[in-house]
Scaffold this motif. Sequence first.
Motif, mmCIF file in Angstrom:
data_model
loop_
_atom_site.group_PDB
_atom_site.id
_atom_site.type_symbol
_atom_site.label_atom_id
_atom_site.label_comp_id
_atom_site.label_asym_id
_atom_site.label_seq_id
_atom_site.Cartn_x
_atom_site.Cartn_y
_atom_site.Cartn_z
ATOM 1 N N SER A 297 0.821 -1.214 0.000
ATOM 2 C CA SER A 297 0.000 0.000 0.000
ATOM 3 C C SER A 297 0.851 1.259 0.000
ATOM 4 O O SER A 297 0.430 2.306 -0.505
ATOM 5 N N SER A 298 2.039 1.178 0.588
ATOM 6 C CA SER A 298 2.908 2.355 0.668
ATOM 7 C C SER A 298 3.480 2.742 -0.687
ATOM 8 O O SER A 298 3.963 3.858 -0.871
ATOM 9 N N VAL A 299 3.438 1.822 -1.642
ATOM 10 C CA VAL A 299 3.911 2.115 -2.997
ATOM 11 C C VAL A 299 2.755 2.757 -3.762
ATOM 12 O O VAL A 299 1.852 2.081 -4.247
ATOM 13 N N LYS A 300 2.773 4.064 -3.876
ATOM 14 C CA LYS A 300 1.651 4.784 -4.474
ATOM 15 C C LYS A 300 1.707 4.834 -5.995
ATOM 16 O O LYS A 300 0.697 5.096 -6.650
ATOM 17 N N SER A 301 2.880 4.610 -6.557
ATOM 18 C CA SER A 301 2.981 4.561 -8.019
ATOM 19 C C SER A 301 4.153 3.673 -8.410
ATOM 20 O O SER A 301 5.139 3.561 -7.675
ATOM 21 N N MET A 302 4.022 3.041 -9.552
ATOM 22 C CA MET A 302 5.109 2.214 -10.089
ATOM 23 C C MET A 302 4.915 2.039 -11.581
ATOM 24 O O MET A 302 3.813 2.212 -12.117
ATOM 25 N N SER A 303 5.990 1.697 -12.244
ATOM 26 C CA SER A 303 5.933 1.397 -13.673
ATOM 27 C C SER A 303 7.030 0.395 -13.984
ATOM 28 O O SER A 303 7.974 0.223 -13.212
ATOM 29 N N GLY A 304 6.892 -0.286 -15.113
ATOM 30 C CA GLY A 304 7.893 -1.266 -15.482
ATOM 31 C C GLY A 304 7.447 -2.072 -16.691
ATOM 32 O O GLY A 304 6.493 -1.720 -17.393
ATOM 33 N N ASP A 305 8.151 -3.161 -16.927
ATOM 34 C CA ASP A 305 7.824 -4.072 -18.022
ATOM 35 C C ASP A 305 7.021 -5.245 -17.475
ATOM 36 O O ASP A 305 7.127 -5.603 -16.303
ATOM 37 N N PHE A 306 6.233 -5.858 -18.348
ATOM 38 C CA PHE A 306 5.497 -7.051 -17.922
ATOM 39 C C PHE A 306 5.495 -8.098 -19.021
ATOM 40 O O PHE A 306 5.611 -7.798 -20.203
ATOM 41 N N VAL A 307 5.372 -9.344 -18.585
ATOM 42 C CA VAL A 307 5.155 -10.473 -19.485
ATOM 43 C C VAL A 307 3.907 -11.183 -18.996
ATOM 44 O O VAL A 307 3.797 -11.534 -17.814
ATOM 45 N N GLN A 308 2.956 -11.370 -19.896
ATOM 46 C CA GLN A 308 1.692 -12.011 -19.543
ATOM 47 C C GLN A 308 1.626 -13.389 -20.182
ATOM 48 O O GLN A 308 1.828 -13.544 -21.380
ATOM 49 N N SER A 309 1.341 -14.382 -19.351
ATOM 50 C CA SER A 309 1.183 -15.763 -19.825
ATOM 51 C C SER A 309 -0.269 -16.165 -19.675
ATOM 52 O O SER A 309 -0.826 -16.097 -18.572
ATOM 53 N N GLY A 310 -0.884 -16.576 -20.770
ATOM 54 C CA GLY A 310 -2.300 -16.912 -20.753
ATOM 55 C C GLY A 310 -2.561 -18.376 -20.490
ATOM 56 O O GLY A 310 -1.631 -19.197 -20.427
ATOM 57 N N PRO A 311 -3.833 -18.753 -20.347
ATOM 58 C CA PRO A 311 -4.202 -20.134 -20.026
ATOM 59 C C PRO A 311 -3.902 -21.131 -21.133
ATOM 60 O O PRO A 311 -3.873 -22.343 -20.891
ATOM 61 N N ARG A 312 -3.673 -20.640 -22.342
ATOM 62 C CA ARG A 312 -3.354 -21.527 -23.464
ATOM 63 C C ARG A 312 -1.880 -21.388 -23.873
ATOM 64 O O ARG A 312 -1.512 -21.606 -25.019
ATOM 65 N N ALA A 313 -1.070 -20.978 -22.909
ATOM 66 C CA ALA A 313 0.385 -20.848 -23.076
ATOM 67 C C ALA A 313 0.778 -19.702 -23.997
ATOM 68 O O ALA A 313 1.926 -19.604 -24.419
ATOM 69 N N GLU A 314 -0.161 -18.823 -24.317
ATOM 70 C CA GLU A 314 0.186 -17.650 -25.124
ATOM 71 C C GLU A 314 0.930 -16.645 -24.256
ATOM 72 O O GLU A 314 0.678 -16.522 -23.062
ATOM 73 N N ARG A 315 1.870 -15.931 -24.864
ATOM 74 C CA ARG A 315 2.683 -14.966 -24.130
ATOM 75 C C ARG A 315 2.680 -13.626 -24.842
ATOM 76 O O ARG A 315 2.836 -13.555 -26.066
ATOM 77 N N THR A 316 2.465 -12.578 -24.070
ATOM 78 C CA THR A 316 2.547 -11.222 -24.589
ATOM 79 C C THR A 316 3.341 -10.383 -23.593
ATOM 80 O O THR A 316 3.563 -10.797 -22.457
#
Length: 211
Positions: free
Chosen positions: A44-63
Amino acid sequence: MAHKIKTLLGIWLAVVSAAAINVELTTAVSAAPIEAKAIADHFSSVKSMSGDFVQSGPRAERTSGRFFLQRPGRIRFNYAGQSGVSVIADGKSLVVYNKKLKTSRLYAPSKTPLKLLLDNQVDFSGNRLKSIKEDGAQVVVKLADKSAFGNSNITMVFDRKSLDLRRWSLTDEKGLTTTVTITNVKQGVPAPANTFTIDYAANREFNTTTK
């Protein structure tokens, strides 16, 4: 002489016993479990953040892409590549925009598990907390709120030492899980202007003209 030997043995045993007790206490303290409240307060003390992300879906797709978060209630995911997908929450609504498929849908953030990431003071207590466990250098917290978003849940993974968020997994009512891993995170950095702006007029026009 015998009395002196007994006295010395008694002192030695007392010292050894005290040392053993001290070691036991030290071990117990160092192995003390991390409380969910401590993690929630730090997050909660972290009021803002930014960065990179990798998303892995239920069918092994990655974005992948960039994300921005600002409490309370604001988050944005810009997906890389040709997908043209962006997810924006402005504190009132959450829109999922897919330029490639020409779809744009609004949701109430309070009805999605993302609410547990975006509250000004996140709450990992009561019936909402389903489990917390330490897994090596990580702490895994599973949360759900049936009254808000049904049978969906969110599992959040934090670094055990820093208590910083590393990834989260959203599991929907069908049991399908999407995992988002974040890296190169910067905290306390303001997002660019209009990062969390939703064009409501354009969204209404789009959904009216495409029916």
